[in-house]
Design a protein around this motif. Structure first.
Motif, PDB file in Angstrom:
ATOM      1  N   UNK A   1       0.833  -1.206   0.000  1.00  0.00           N
ATOM      2  CA  UNK A   1       0.000   0.000   0.000  1.00  0.00           C
ATOM      3  C   UNK A   1       0.864   1.250   0.000  1.00  0.00           C
ATOM      4  N   UNK A   2       1.894   1.266   0.835  1.00  0.00           N
ATOM      5  CA  UNK A   2       2.784   2.422   0.903  1.00  0.00           C
ATOM      6  C   UNK A   2       3.553   2.596  -0.400  1.00  0.00           C
ATOM      7  N   UNK A   3       3.945   1.477  -1.020  1.00  0.00           N
ATOM      8  CA  UNK A   3       4.666   1.545  -2.285  1.00  0.00           C
ATOM      9  C   UNK A   3       3.797   2.154  -3.376  1.00  0.00           C
ATOM     10  N   UNK A   4       2.561   1.673  -3.501  1.00  0.00           N
ATOM     11  CA  UNK A   4       1.678   2.183  -4.558  1.00  0.00           C
ATOM     12  C   UNK A   4       1.272   3.624  -4.267  1.00  0.00           C
ATOM     13  N   UNK A   5       1.095   3.965  -2.995  1.00  0.00           N
ATOM     14  CA  UNK A   5       0.788   5.347  -2.647  1.00  0.00           C
ATOM     15  C   UNK A   5       1.947   6.267  -3.028  1.00  0.00           C
ATOM     16  N   UNK A   6       3.176   5.809  -2.828  1.00  0.00           N
ATOM     17  CA  UNK A   6       4.329   6.612  -3.234  1.00  0.00           C
ATOM     18  C   UNK A   6       4.371   6.771  -4.748  1.00  0.00           C
ATOM     19  N   UNK A   7       4.037   5.703  -5.464  1.00  0.00           N
ATOM     20  CA  UNK A   7       3.969   5.798  -6.931  1.00  0.00           C
ATOM     21  C   UNK A   7       2.912   6.820  -7.335  1.00  0.00           C
ATOM     22  N   UNK A   8       1.762   6.788  -6.663  1.00  0.00           N
ATOM     23  CA  UNK A   8       0.704   7.754  -6.964  1.00  0.00           C
ATOM     24  C   UNK A   8       1.177   9.185  -6.717  1.00  0.00           C
ATOM     25  N   UNK A   9       1.923   9.395  -5.630  1.00  0.00           N
ATOM     26  CA  UNK A   9       2.465  10.724  -5.351  1.00  0.00           C
ATOM     27  C   UNK A   9       3.443  11.150  -6.435  1.00  0.00           C
ATOM     28  N   UNK A  10       4.220  10.205  -6.958  1.00  0.00           N
ATOM     29  CA  UNK A  10       5.128  10.522  -8.051  1.00  0.00           C
ATOM     30  C   UNK A  10       4.354  10.849  -9.320  1.00  0.00           C
ATOM     31  N   UNK A  11       3.206  10.200  -9.522  1.00  0.00           N
ATOM     32  CA  UNK A  11       2.361  10.570 -10.659  1.00  0.00           C
ATOM     33  C   UNK A  11       1.821  11.984 -10.489  1.00  0.00           C
ATOM     34  N   UNK A  12       1.523  12.379  -9.249  1.00  0.00           N
ATOM     35  CA  UNK A  12       1.129  13.768  -9.002  1.00  0.00           C
ATOM     36  C   UNK A  12       2.253  14.718  -9.417  1.00  0.00           C
ATOM     37  N   UNK A  13       3.475  14.347  -9.063  1.00  0.00           N
ATOM     38  CA  UNK A  13       4.615  15.174  -9.448  1.00  0.00           C
ATOM     39  C   UNK A  13       4.773  15.204 -10.966  1.00  0.00           C
ATOM     40  N   UNK A  14       4.536  14.063 -11.632  1.00  0.00           N
ATOM     41  CA  UNK A  14       4.608  14.033 -13.097  1.00  0.00           C
ATOM     42  C   UNK A  14       3.564  14.969 -13.703  1.00  0.00           C
ATOM     43  N   UNK A  15       2.359  14.957 -13.123  1.00  0.00           N
ATOM     44  CA  UNK A  15       1.306  15.852 -13.612  1.00  0.00           C
ATOM     45  C   UNK A  15       1.739  17.309 -13.457  1.00  0.00           C
ATOM     46  N   UNK A  16       2.363  17.636 -12.333  1.00  0.00           N
ATOM     47  CA  UNK A  16       2.861  18.992 -12.129  1.00  0.00           C
ATOM     48  C   UNK A  16       3.955  19.324 -13.138  1.00  0.00           C
ATOM     49  N   UNK A  17       4.841  18.369 -13.408  1.00  0.00           N
ATOM     50  CA  UNK A  17       5.922  18.590 -14.376  1.00  0.00           C
ATOM     51  C   UNK A  17       5.365  18.830 -15.777  1.00  0.00           C
ATOM     52  N   UNK A  18       4.375  18.038 -16.177  1.00  0.00           N
ATOM     53  CA  UNK A  18       3.768  18.221 -17.498  1.00  0.00           C
ATOM     54  C   UNK A  18       3.122  19.605 -17.577  1.00  0.00           C
ATOM     55  N   UNK A  19       2.486  20.050 -16.514  1.00  0.00           N
ATOM     56  CA  UNK A  19       1.894  21.382 -16.524  1.00  0.00           C
ATOM     57  C   UNK A  19       2.956  22.470 -16.589  1.00  0.00           C
ATOM     58  N   UNK A  20       4.102  22.255 -15.961  1.00  0.00           N
ATOM     59  CA  UNK A  20       5.207  23.200 -16.116  1.00  0.00           C
ATOM     60  C   UNK A  20       5.670  23.262 -17.567  1.00  0.00           C
ATOM     61  N   UNK A  21       5.755  22.101 -18.220  1.00  0.00           N
ATOM     62  CA  UNK A  21       6.139  22.070 -19.635  1.00  0.00           C
ATOM     63  C   UNK A  21       5.113  22.822 -20.488  1.00  0.00           C
ATOM     64  N   UNK A  22       3.830  22.633 -20.178  1.00  0.00           N
ATOM     65  CA  UNK A  22       2.781  23.347 -20.908  1.00  0.00           C
ATOM     66  C   UNK A  22       2.906  24.857 -20.724  1.00  0.00           C
ATOM     67  N   UNK A  23       3.049  25.290 -19.489  1.00  0.00           N
ATOM     68  CA  UNK A  23       3.148  26.721 -19.209  1.00  0.00           C
ATOM     69  C   UNK A  23       4.379  27.311 -19.884  1.00  0.00           C
ATOM     70  N   UNK A  24       5.488  26.569 -19.881  1.00  0.00           N
ATOM     71  CA  UNK A  24       6.748  27.061 -20.442  1.00  0.00           C
ATOM     72  C   UNK A  24       6.633  27.397 -21.923  1.00  0.00           C
ATOM     73  N   UNK A  25       5.764  26.694 -22.657  1.00  0.00           N
ATOM     74  CA  UNK A  25       5.647  26.954 -24.102  1.00  0.00           C
ATOM     75  C   UNK A  25       4.387  27.752 -24.447  1.00  0.00           C
ATOM     76  N   UNK A  26       3.704  28.276 -23.425  1.00  0.00           N
ATOM     77  CA  UNK A  26       2.562  29.135 -23.685  1.00  0.00           C
ATOM     78  C   UNK A  26       1.217  28.459 -23.566  1.00  0.00           C
ATOM     79  N   UNK A  27       1.174  27.223 -23.116  1.00  0.00           N
ATOM     80  CA  UNK A  27      -0.096  26.530 -22.917  1.00  0.00           C
ATOM     81  C   UNK A  27      -0.670  26.815 -21.538  1.00  0.00           C
ATOM     82  N   UNK A  28      -1.885  26.361 -21.321  1.00  0.00           N
ATOM     83  CA  UNK A  28      -2.537  26.525 -20.023  1.00  0.00           C
ATOM     84  C   UNK A  28      -2.382  25.246 -19.213  1.00  0.00           C
ATOM     85  N   UNK A  29      -2.269  25.346 -17.886  1.00  0.00           N
ATOM     86  CA  UNK A  29      -2.239  24.122 -17.072  1.00  0.00           C
ATOM     87  C   UNK A  29      -3.523  23.338 -17.276  1.00  0.00           C
TER      88      UNK A  29
END
Length: 408
Positions: free
Chosen positions: A53-81
């Motif tokens: 459970x803790x392992x998969x929860x940590x993976x889920x938290x990393x997916x949250x970070x990936x979502x944030x990273x993708x939104x940073x990439x979007x914002x960087x090129x002029x897209x909306x989060x």
């Protein structure tokens, strides 16, 4: 082949939805998992399931970070989060045929499906039964200037195409023209308290961010790094098989519904409609809190004031924890008299308007108004330990939004 900024924005938007969908799928499995001491688990089994459970929860938290990273990439090129996504189960053809996204409880088939989704590009792993590819191909009659989604076999290949797009467009348009060099409007780890969320300020940081997302998922260069999601899921499967060999009746999760919905499903579509009154009230509230959390999160990515970003990010975390506490309880409640032996589950219903509130001076007051409504509803429909947990988190969010509590 990504040849325009608009196509790159379109593809990154799909990546944001993929990350969000995976995050929800992983959390749904976590919510269904038994805790140590619950019925049906020996002490050793309880310890193993708690590790998983803790392992998969940590993976889920990393997916949250990936979502944030993708939104940073979007914002960087002029897209909306982008925090919108299709409701579950995702319709065939919305993503490529091999990307099947459903809400299913934690069992061996679900685990095998997670392994398939995170597999390296060269892997010949097949998907689990019940997650068969739709066979729907996404194609257009003639390629023009309208952005369109391209098919890809793995999530890693999606990110390879994004990296190619950044590289070719930086060469054609110029790096500073493609990517806003100051990193304005983006979130980063110190602000959101999630690991590995860098600002994107140029081609080098963009490619490093893409590489990090890919390597955390499937492993370094597709080779299956020891701490990748792919390898961690495989390690759980190995241990599961050892336990099951000793105890064929081992069941590490509650029988949460496959593809639950909170509204009557369209005829002919196999769904579990949650109609038992207690569960129906719980899923309604969990979804309402989740929707508010998405709105707060979208606002966090859309404003420039770092102090306000920090406060809203903390409020969104408190709302997420409140929704999660109700979601854990849902997996332990009967779903419907029509489906005996099947428990309910969180459906992650997305509101139609969860994006940025342009009247920034009023945004926090609007979120506070909604949070107070949610608190009142929680007091009316929840009881016991779940009420205590949810109300504590909602109270924390309200304190942040009304200014009586400072973000940590």
């Amino acid at each position: 082949m990504i040849e325009t900024r608009e196509q790159l924005i379109h593809t990154l938007t799909e990546a944001a939805e993929i990350e969000h969908n995976l995050l929800c799928s992983y959390l749904y499995a976590v919510f269904s998992m038994k805790r140590a001491g619950e019925a049906g688990l020996t002490e050793a089994q309880g310890e193993a399931v708690e590790r998983w459970r803790k392992t998969i929860l940590k993976i889920a938290l990393e997916e949250m970070a990936h979502l944030a990273c993708v939104n940073n990439l979007l914002i960087a090129i002029g897209g909306a989060p982008h925090f919108d996504r299709p409701n579950f189960p995702v319709a065939p053809g919305y993503h490529p045929a091999d990307v099947v996204v459903r809400l299913t409880p934690f069992d061996e088939r679900t685990l095998d499906h997670f392994i398939f989704l995170e597999r390296p590009e060269e892997s010949d792993i097949e998907d689990a039964d019940g997650f068969e590819a739709s066979g729907e191909e996404r194609e257009v009659a003639a390629r023009g200037v309208t952005p369109s989604a391209e098919d890809y076999a793995t999530v890693g290949m999606l990110y390879d195409s994004i990296a190619q797009g950044f590289t070719s467009l930086a060469e054609r348009l110029g790096e500073a023209a493609l990517i806003e060099p100051a990193g304005r409007g983006q979130l980063y780890s110190a602000l959101v308290k999630l690991p590995n969320i860098p600002r994107v300020t140029g081609l080098e940081s963009a490619l490093a961010t893409i590489r990090q997302i890919k390597e955390e998922g499937e492993g370094s260069s597709g080779g299956g790094a020891v701490d990748s999601h792919f390898e961690r899921f495989q390690a759980i499967r190995t241990e599961w098989r050892e336990i099951r060999e000793a105890d064929p009746d081992f069941r590490p999760a509650w029988p949460a519904a496959h593809d639950p919905v909170m509204r009557k499903p369209i005829e002919g579509r196999p769904r579990i409609w949650i109609t038992a009154p207690d569960a129906a009230h719980h899923v309604d509230l969990a979804n309402a809190i989740y929707g508010t959390m998405l709105s707060v999160l979208a606002q966090t990515f859309s404003i420039a004031d770092a102090d306000e970003q920090r406060l809203l990010m903390r409020a969104s975390v408190e709302l997420m924890e409140a929704s999660a506490s109700i979601s854990v309880a849902l997996a332990r409640l009967p779903a419907s008299p029509d489906h005996p032996g099947v428990n309910a589950g969180m459906t992650f219903a997305v509101p139609r308007n969860s994006s940025y509130r342009p009247l920034e001076a009023r945004a926090r007051a609007l979120f506070l108004e909604r949070a107070l409504e949610l608190e009142a509803r929680a007091k009316a429909v929840l009881g016991g330990e779940v009420a205590e947990k949810a109300l504590r988190r909602l109270g924390n969010a309200i304190g942040l939004l009304d200014g009586s509590r400072a973000p940590e």
